[in-house]
Design a protein around this motif. Sequence first.
Motif, PDB file in Angstrom:
ATOM      1  N   SER A 181       0.806  -1.227   0.000  1.00  0.00           N
ATOM      2  CA  SER A 181       0.000   0.000   0.000  1.00  0.00           C
ATOM      3  C   SER A 181       0.837   1.273   0.000  1.00  0.00           C
ATOM      4  O   SER A 181       0.283   2.378  -0.089  1.00  0.00           O
ATOM      5  CB  SER A 181      -0.929   0.011   1.216  1.00  0.00           C
ATOM      6  OG  SER A 181      -0.189   0.128   2.428  1.00  0.00           O
ATOM      7  N   GLY A 182       2.152   1.169   0.096  1.00  0.00           N
ATOM      8  CA  GLY A 182       2.989   2.367   0.098  1.00  0.00           C
ATOM      9  C   GLY A 182       4.410   2.057   0.504  1.00  0.00           C
ATOM     10  O   GLY A 182       4.761   0.892   0.726  1.00  0.00           O
ATOM     11  N   PRO A 183       5.248   3.093   0.617  1.00  0.00           N
ATOM     12  CA  PRO A 183       6.651   2.889   1.005  1.00  0.00           C
ATOM     13  C   PRO A 183       6.755   2.218   2.371  1.00  0.00           C
ATOM     14  O   PRO A 183       5.939   2.468   3.262  1.00  0.00           O
ATOM     15  CB  PRO A 183       7.219   4.314   1.048  1.00  0.00           C
ATOM     16  CG  PRO A 183       6.292   5.122   0.191  1.00  0.00           C
ATOM     17  CD  PRO A 183       4.931   4.509   0.351  1.00  0.00           C
ATOM     18  N   ALA A 184       7.747   1.360   2.523  1.00  0.00           N
ATOM     19  CA  ALA A 184       7.937   0.622   3.773  1.00  0.00           C
ATOM     20  C   ALA A 184       9.297   0.954   4.361  1.00  0.00           C
ATOM     21  O   ALA A 184      10.269   1.146   3.636  1.00  0.00           O
ATOM     22  CB  ALA A 184       7.833  -0.878   3.515  1.00  0.00           C
ATOM     23  N   GLN A 185       9.360   1.031   5.678  1.00  0.00           N
ATOM     24  CA  GLN A 185      10.620   1.278   6.358  1.00  0.00           C
ATOM     25  C   GLN A 185      10.564   0.664   7.749  1.00  0.00           C
ATOM     26  O   GLN A 185       9.501   0.372   8.266  1.00  0.00           O
ATOM     27  CB  GLN A 185      10.898   2.778   6.467  1.00  0.00           C
ATOM     28  CG  GLN A 185       9.818   3.546   7.219  1.00  0.00           C
ATOM     29  CD  GLN A 185      10.108   5.034   7.278  1.00  0.00           C
ATOM     30  OE1 GLN A 185      11.136   5.500   6.792  1.00  0.00           O
ATOM     31  NE2 GLN A 185       9.209   5.787   7.878  1.00  0.00           N
ATOM     32  N   GLY A 186      11.728   0.470   8.334  1.00  0.00           N
ATOM     33  CA  GLY A 186      11.797  -0.119   9.656  1.00  0.00           C
ATOM     34  C   GLY A 186      12.426  -1.501   9.609  1.00  0.00           C
ATOM     35  O   GLY A 186      12.504  -2.131   8.564  1.00  0.00           O
ATOM     36  N   MET A 187      12.871  -1.979  10.775  1.00  0.00           N
ATOM     37  CA  MET A 187      13.550  -3.268  10.846  1.00  0.00           C
ATOM     38  C   MET A 187      12.637  -4.416  10.458  1.00  0.00           C
ATOM     39  O   MET A 187      13.072  -5.401   9.866  1.00  0.00           O
ATOM     40  CB  MET A 187      14.086  -3.504  12.256  1.00  0.00           C
ATOM     41  CG  MET A 187      15.355  -2.736  12.575  1.00  0.00           C
ATOM     42  SD  MET A 187      16.100  -3.292  14.121  1.00  0.00           S
ATOM     43  CE  MET A 187      16.623  -4.949  13.691  1.00  0.00           C
ATOM     44  N   LEU A 188      11.361  -4.339  10.796  1.00  0.00           N
ATOM     45  CA  LEU A 188      10.424  -5.421  10.515  1.00  0.00           C
ATOM     46  C   LEU A 188       9.538  -5.144   9.322  1.00  0.00           C
ATOM     47  O   LEU A 188       9.146  -6.068   8.615  1.00  0.00           O
ATOM     48  CB  LEU A 188       9.532  -5.665  11.739  1.00  0.00           C
ATOM     49  CG  LEU A 188      10.027  -6.637  12.800  1.00  0.00           C
ATOM     50  CD1 LEU A 188      10.086  -8.050  12.265  1.00  0.00           C
ATOM     51  CD2 LEU A 188      11.329  -6.237  13.424  1.00  0.00           C
ATOM     52  N   PHE A 189       9.237  -3.885   9.101  1.00  0.00           N
ATOM     53  CA  PHE A 189       8.273  -3.535   8.053  1.00  0.00           C
ATOM     54  C   PHE A 189       9.014  -3.250   6.745  1.00  0.00           C
ATOM     55  O   PHE A 189       9.196  -2.100   6.350  1.00  0.00           O
ATOM     56  CB  PHE A 189       7.447  -2.330   8.498  1.00  0.00           C
ATOM     57  CG  PHE A 189       6.279  -2.031   7.596  1.00  0.00           C
ATOM     58  CD1 PHE A 189       5.396  -3.028   7.215  1.00  0.00           C
ATOM     59  CD2 PHE A 189       6.061  -0.748   7.134  1.00  0.00           C
ATOM     60  CE1 PHE A 189       4.317  -2.750   6.385  1.00  0.00           C
ATOM     61  CE2 PHE A 189       4.989  -0.460   6.310  1.00  0.00           C
ATOM     62  CZ  PHE A 189       4.116  -1.468   5.936  1.00  0.00           C
ATOM     63  N   ASN A 190       9.449  -4.319   6.065  1.00  0.00           N
ATOM     64  CA  ASN A 190      10.159  -4.189   4.795  1.00  0.00           C
ATOM     65  C   ASN A 190      10.088  -5.521   4.058  1.00  0.00           C
ATOM     66  O   ASN A 190       9.797  -6.569   4.660  1.00  0.00           O
ATOM     67  CB  ASN A 190      11.610  -3.746   5.022  1.00  0.00           C
ATOM     68  CG  ASN A 190      12.400  -4.759   5.813  1.00  0.00           C
ATOM     69  OD1 ASN A 190      12.742  -5.820   5.299  1.00  0.00           O
ATOM     70  ND2 ASN A 190      12.686  -4.443   7.075  1.00  0.00           N
TER      71      ASN A 190
END
Length: 378
Positions: free
Chosen positions: A252-261
């Motif tokens: 649904s959009g750009p992802a970032q973070g240690m888990l959310f990728n």
Amino acid sequence: MWSAGEAAAALASRDLATILRTYRRLNQFNQQQLANLLSCDKTYVSMIETGRRTINDVGTRRHIARTLGLPTHVLGVTDGGDADFAAMVQFGDSTIRLAEIARQAGRAVDAVNELWPLVARLEARTAEGHIEREILVLLGQARVALGVSLGTVLPEERLAAAARWTGRALIIAERLEDPFFLAHTLRMHGNELRKANRVSAAIQRLNHAVDLSADREGQGTALAFLARAAGEQGDRDMFDGAITRFRDLLDSGPAQGMLFNPFTFREIHLRGLVSTGRAAEAFQIMHTGHADATPAAPQWHIIERVTAGQVHLAAGDSDAASEALHTALTAAEAHRLPHQIQRTVRAANSGGLTEITTEGQAALLRLNRLLAPSEPEM
């Protein structure tokens, strides 16, 4: 009690009359009951509350603070360490952020070393009565960060200690009326419970975290942890539901973070498929697409290599499994991650890879010696 909104506002006023009235209201005390608690006359309490009596005596203020569980400095009672403590609190947020950066960069041992003195000081001061909201928020954040960092560096037989620290943070989070922090703490505590093999309790916390998380990254992280826990429990339906929602959020959009990728999604997806009896599907996915996915932190490359080894073993490819697990062992020892070494050894044992098992046991022994506290000099 003093962390509640009304009580926190009373403490912030630094006005003894306001504090006493608030204490009575929250505890449903009348003036006589408060007077009995303070070992004084009802008239004395009434005069303080109406402003007809000012307490300047340090001993009396200290007595009131100790009896009512007040932070003593709120009533102007200080000691030589207060200035030093205030400076530590001022930079406490920075200490936690720097420790988190160190952990995410693969230096979890350094993160623990940074966090432990801060947590120890905060715990000691709160035990002395310094429990206003600002201190409680910082203590909650520090407990979470310490628990997660310990969960990265501790061997499996000691992971319950990490879950205890995040659990103690949850006690604070449930009182602070801050949904964002509560959701974060539920996510972290749920994952530490999972690692400590309390999967049912972990799933309960993580489902709550999914419902409470209002931002995409937070909800994606909660779903990632939930998918992993459901996979380890062998619950195919729960795993499929969580991993599908995780993928939909990523799409649904750009992802970032240690888990959310995408990298962590792929690793969690593969491990969950193997755990729920779909190794052939995992093997097919591992060899198609996502070639551009990169880990958000060094330890995730190690986690992924162990998972790859498990998938190869399930598909009957011992050579590829041995290569993946050897890579994981080398990196896990370099980054001081005993839990990942133990996971590698388990995977090797399940596939009869005795050479990898022996290599892993030797690496674990070296790491345990390195991380063991040094003997005091005589």
